[in-house]
Write an enzyme that holds these catalytic residues in place. Sequence first.
Site, PDB file in Angstrom:
ATOM      1  N   CYS A  76     -71.877 -50.972  96.280  1.00 44.74           N
ATOM      2  CA  CYS A  76     -71.198 -49.871  97.385  1.00 44.74           C
ATOM      3  C   CYS A  76     -69.851 -49.510  96.759  1.00 44.74           C
ATOM      4  O   CYS A  76     -70.004 -49.305  95.559  1.00 44.74           O
ATOM      5  CB  CYS A  76     -70.858 -51.087  98.608  1.00 44.74           C
ATOM      6  SG  CYS A  76     -69.768 -52.173  98.309  1.00 44.74           S
ATOM      7  N   GLN A  77     -68.970 -49.116  97.422  1.00 54.24           N
ATOM      8  CA  GLN A  77     -67.696 -48.607  96.702  1.00 54.24           C
ATOM      9  C   GLN A  77     -67.013 -49.777  95.985  1.00 54.24           C
ATOM     10  O   GLN A  77     -66.788 -49.671  94.857  1.00 54.24           O
ATOM     11  CB  GLN A  77     -66.869 -48.104  97.721  1.00 54.24           C
ATOM     12  CG  GLN A  77     -65.654 -47.197  97.284  1.00 54.24           C
ATOM     13  CD  GLN A  77     -66.120 -46.219  96.397  1.00 54.24           C
ATOM     14  OE1 GLN A  77     -66.957 -45.356  96.776  1.00 54.24           O
ATOM     15  NE2 GLN A  77     -65.504 -45.893  95.139  1.00 54.24           N
TER      16      GLN A  77
END
Length: 144
Positions: free
Chosen positions: A103-104
Site C-alpha cells: 500500500c502506501q
Amino acid sequence: MIDLHPPFAFLLALGSAVAAVLIVGCLGGGSVPEDRIIRTIPPAEASALIEEMGQGSGFVIIDVRRPDEFAAGHIRGAININSVQFSERLASLDLDGTYVIYCQRGGRSAGVRELMREAGFREVYEIEGGMSAWRAAGLAVVRG
C-alpha cells in the site's frame, strides 16, 4: 486427601484453565505451517523477487491502495485491488499463488496480509514501508 475450601478450589481451577489457554495459544495459534511463507520484506528484496519471478504463472503483485493512488504511480505489472474491497475479491485469488502486496506505507497491506494468512494463502510477501519505501529506495514506478 486434601480438603480444599470452595473459593480456593475455584481459583485453582480458574488459574489452571487460564494457564492452559496461554500455553496452547503460545504454542499453536497464529503460526504459519512450514509449507507457507507469509512475511514482510524490504523493498530491495521485493524488487529482486519480482525480477526473479517475472511474469511467471501464479505470481501476482497487488497494490491495495485506492485507484487514484494506483494511477499516480505503482510497481510495473501490479494489479489494483483496493483494500476496502479486498475481502470480496479474496475468493477469486489462487491460494497456491505467490503474491507481493503493498500500500502506501504498510498499514492497509498489513491488514490484507492477515486476511490472506487467515484464508490459507501459501506465499505472501508484504513490502515493508509500502510505496513510500519503494520510492525512497529509488526503485521504478510506472504511472497510469
